[in-house]
Write a protein that holds these residues in place. Structure first.
Motif, mmCIF file in Angstrom:
data_model
loop_
_atom_site.group_PDB
_atom_site.id
_atom_site.type_symbol
_atom_site.label_atom_id
_atom_site.label_comp_id
_atom_site.label_asym_id
_atom_site.label_seq_id
_atom_site.Cartn_x
_atom_site.Cartn_y
_atom_site.Cartn_z
ATOM 1 N N ASP A 1 -29.961 22.578 4.777
ATOM 2 C CA ASP A 1 -31.179 23.289 4.336
ATOM 3 C C ASP A 1 -31.461 22.996 2.871
ATOM 4 O OD1 ASP A 1 -31.589 24.396 6.795
ATOM 5 O OD2 ASP A 1 -30.767 26.360 6.302
ATOM 6 N N LYS B 1 -32.684 19.372 2.328
ATOM 7 C CA LYS B 1 -34.077 19.217 2.746
ATOM 8 C C LYS B 1 -35.021 19.763 1.678
ATOM 9 C CE LYS B 1 -37.357 20.502 6.395
ATOM 10 N NZ LYS B 1 -37.560 21.284 7.642
ATOM 11 N N LYS B 2 -34.704 20.961 1.165
ATOM 12 C CA LYS B 2 -35.559 21.581 0.154
ATOM 13 C C LYS B 2 -35.543 20.780 -1.146
ATOM 14 C CE LYS B 2 -34.949 26.290 2.007
ATOM 15 N NZ LYS B 2 -36.346 26.626 2.339
ATOM 16 N N TRP C 1 -34.441 30.344 -0.908
ATOM 17 C CA TRP C 1 -35.393 29.889 -1.928
ATOM 18 C C TRP C 1 -34.674 28.917 -2.865
ATOM 19 C CZ3 TRP C 1 -36.430 35.643 -3.411
ATOM 20 C CH2 TRP C 1 -37.202 36.248 -2.411
ATOM 21 N N CYS D 1 -39.532 26.044 -3.643
ATOM 22 C CA CYS D 1 -39.582 25.860 -2.190
ATOM 23 C C CYS D 1 -39.183 27.172 -1.525
ATOM 24 C CB CYS D 1 -38.626 24.744 -1.775
ATOM 25 S SG CYS D 1 -38.723 24.313 -0.016
ATOM 26 N N GLU E 1 -38.894 30.004 1.984
ATOM 27 C CA GLU E 1 -38.095 30.075 3.203
ATOM 28 C C GLU E 1 -38.668 29.242 4.345
ATOM 29 O OE1 GLU E 1 -40.978 33.543 3.059
ATOM 30 O OE2 GLU E 1 -39.636 32.512 1.666
ATOM 31 N N ASP F 1 -40.101 26.284 3.787
ATOM 32 C CA ASP F 1 -40.149 24.928 3.231
ATOM 33 C C ASP F 1 -41.518 24.555 2.667
ATOM 34 O OD1 ASP F 1 -37.475 24.575 3.837
ATOM 35 O OD2 ASP F 1 -37.860 23.562 5.742
ATOM 36 N N THR G 1 -43.772 24.128 -0.539
ATOM 37 C CA THR G 1 -43.463 23.873 -1.947
ATOM 38 C C THR G 1 -44.671 24.185 -2.823
ATOM 39 O OG1 THR G 1 -44.061 21.529 -1.706
ATOM 40 C CG2 THR G 1 -41.718 22.114 -1.470
#
Length: 575
Positions: free
Chosen positions: A7, A10-11, A89, A184, A186, A188, A190
């Motif tokens: 996760d 990715k963020k 976050w 970013c 929860e 995803d 941005t």
């Protein structure tokens, strides 16, 4: 654990795309290098937050931006893995501007500003091992604002946690810096964040639109209604840096907070809010104090009592009437008509009908004068309530009393107080007494204060209320073609521009996740409003004023937006 790391990765990738905007690390380096005093070093920060506790901030300083980014990512992953931490976050900061500054000069800058208003990062060493971004500095109270200095002991309460080092002494020179940053959430999504100026650290908003008002009304009213307990009493407030409860209670703020919830219900239709309001009205009614021990079938004289201080306040009666009439209007009920009239009798007993002056505070139980004057706000609240009572009952005594007080407002030039309650009272009374002098006074109350309101450096939530409720009155003048000579002096373009400027600026006090994540319990304050210069204070009346301001703007948005567009076209044409 593995899912949490994935996760984060990715963020982090999404944030890199947002910040670099298609550039390579090398291209971005060239863009920011001239603005850095860090001798070829680049610094990246990642803030990760599970929404339950204060964000963890990791950092890395390296010879290249690519190295700094990837090492900061690795530091975040190490933390997430070691704690089995969920990065709901994530915020990324890239140092983009820095300068060396004498510590004495930094202290001077801090001392001249409001508390929690120093908005740049600080490093206490040239290698940037002690570099802290602005949000963690203020969110952890690293600076001694009250003492207007930087204390080693206070810095060292946080520095070992943040950077793993301690200071032996505050150096004579520091590095201060700014960061390009992005957030970013929860889901995803941005967001670019402002990186300088008073908006620093919150998501970029190119134009304030109606949905922005709806969003903050919905979340702040949900937060506020959630502060009511089973007895109908609010959790009064907190200082969220350490989640410290604000002691005491204020029955006036109880009433006004209910009023804002009822207004929010008009927009959201949230039945839970209405149920909460009804329970809290019961708490307020239990605090009624009656002058005469007559049977309840007869009209009495009543006051809203502050039993902790054993006193009654003019403003308590005023706000209770305002709230109860709003409730009856929205529900179609007549349940509280008798109580409103009895509270109105209490206001009349506090009014000098010769001078239009109010007495503000009485003792309980003897109802002797305790304070002739306490705060100017009570006067406007009382007049607003009397005008509401006239609208409810059409009994002339309420309007006559209100006019006596308004004549005093004009005579003593209450525009000097920049009082939102005066604006509310003038908007209400002119519905029933469309006197040109009253209209002119109401417009002047906004006009003479516009520059001060526009340029105010704090969120100062009541200013937007003053402007938006004055707009309702202005619109009625124009729509009904009322003759008001003062209109020729009224700068409607600047007035409307100031409304939107303040609406945008006040979002600096809205608990976005990118702000909340640096305070002790982010999830508990999300979607509320805070007062930054008082330790991020969150109190029921703070929510009320913010929510009330955006409610009034929301109701009049289309008309305000049309005037904004018209003014912008006029300005372009002039150029």
């Amino acid at each position: 654990m593995k899912i949490c790391v994935l996760d984060f990765n990715k963020k982090a990738e999404l944030l890199k795309e947002k910040l670099l905007s298609g550039k390579s690390f090398e291209e971005y380096e060239k863009k920011i290098a001239p603005a850095l005093c860090t001798e070829g070093k680049y610094t990246v920060f990642f803030s990760v937050c599970d929404t339950l506790t204060r964000a963890k901030v990791v950092r890395s300083t390296q010879p290249t931006l690519s190295q700094a980014w990837h090492e900061a990512c690795r530091a975040a992953v190490r933390f997430i893995s070691s704690k089995d931490y969920e990065p709901v976050w994530v915020k990324a900061d890239i140092m983009c501007r820095s300068e060396k500054l004498a510590t004495e000069k930094l202290i001077d800058i801090i001392s001249k500003g409001f508390h929690e208003f120093y908005r740049r990062g600080i490093s206490f060493d040239p290698e940037l091992e002690t570099a802290m971004i602005e949000a963690e500095i203020n969110g952890n109270r690293v600076i001694s604002y009250k003492e207007k200095t930087i204390k080693k002991e206070q810095v060292n309460k946080y520095l070992p946690v943040a950077c793993g080092v301690k200071l032996d002494a505050i150096p004579e020179e520091v590095i201060v810096f700014d960061c390009r940053c992005a957030f970013c959430d929860e889901e995803d999504n941005t967001y670019d964040l402002y990186w300088k100026g008073p908006n620093r650290g919150r998501r970029v908003l190119k134009k304030f639109v109606k949905d922005n008002a709806l969003d903050v009304i919905s979340t702040s009213s949900e937060y506020l209604s959630g502060q009511l307990d089973l007895s109908g009493k609010f959790e009064y407030g907190i200082y969220p840096i350490y989640h410290k409860t604000i002691p005491g209670y204020n029955i006036l703020r109880h009433a006004s907070s209910l009023w804002s919830l009822i207004c929010a219900y008009r927009i959201t239709g949230d039945k839970f809010i209405l149920r909460q309001v009804e329970g809290a009205i019961g708490y307020l009614v239990k605090n009624s104090f009656y002058k005469y021990k007559k049977p309840r079938t007869e009209e009495n004289t009543a006051y809203i009592a502050d039993l902790d201080k054993m006193e009654v306040k003019l403003g308590g009666n005023g706000l209770a009437i305002i709230m109860l009439t709003e409730y009856m209007n929205v529900t179609g009920s007549d349940k509280y008509v008798k109580l409103c009239k009895e509270l109105g009798n209490g206001i009349l007993e506090l009014l000098d009908t010769e001078t239009g002056e109010f007495t503000h505070v009485l003792n309980i139980p003897d109802l002797k004068v305790k304070a002739k004057m306490r705060t100017v706000y009570y006067d406007g609240e009382a007049v607003f309530a009397l005008a509401r009572l006239y609208g409810l009952t059409k009994e002339q005594r309420w309007l006559d009393a209100a006019c006596k007080a308004v004549d005093r407002f004009i005579r003593e030039d209450y525009t000097k107080h920049r009082d939102h309650w005066v604006a509310y009272s003038m908007n209400e009374i002119t519905k029933y007494k469309p006197d040109e002098e009253y209209y002119a006074f109401a417009l002047r109350n906004a006009q003479v204060n516009l520059k001060k309101i526009h340029d105010q450096k704090t969120t100062y939530h009541t200013y937007l209320e003053l402007l938006c409720v004055t707009f309702e009155l202005y619109d009625r003048i124009v729509t009904e073609n009322v003759k008001v000579d003062y209109l020729a002096e009224f700068d409607v373009d600047y007035f409307v521009e100031t409304i939107f400027h303040r609406a945008h600026f006040m979002l600096n006090g809205y608990a976005y996740p990118e702000y909340s994540m640096y305070l002790r319990y982010p999830e508990k304050i999300l979607g509320s409003f805070f007062v930054r210069h008082d330790g991020y204070r969150i109190r029921i009346d703070d929510i009320q004023h913010f929510c009330g301001a955006y409610y009034s703007l929301y109701r009049n948005y289309e008309k305000l937006d049309a005037l904004r567009d018209k003014a912008e076209k006029k300005e372009k044409k002039g150029k």
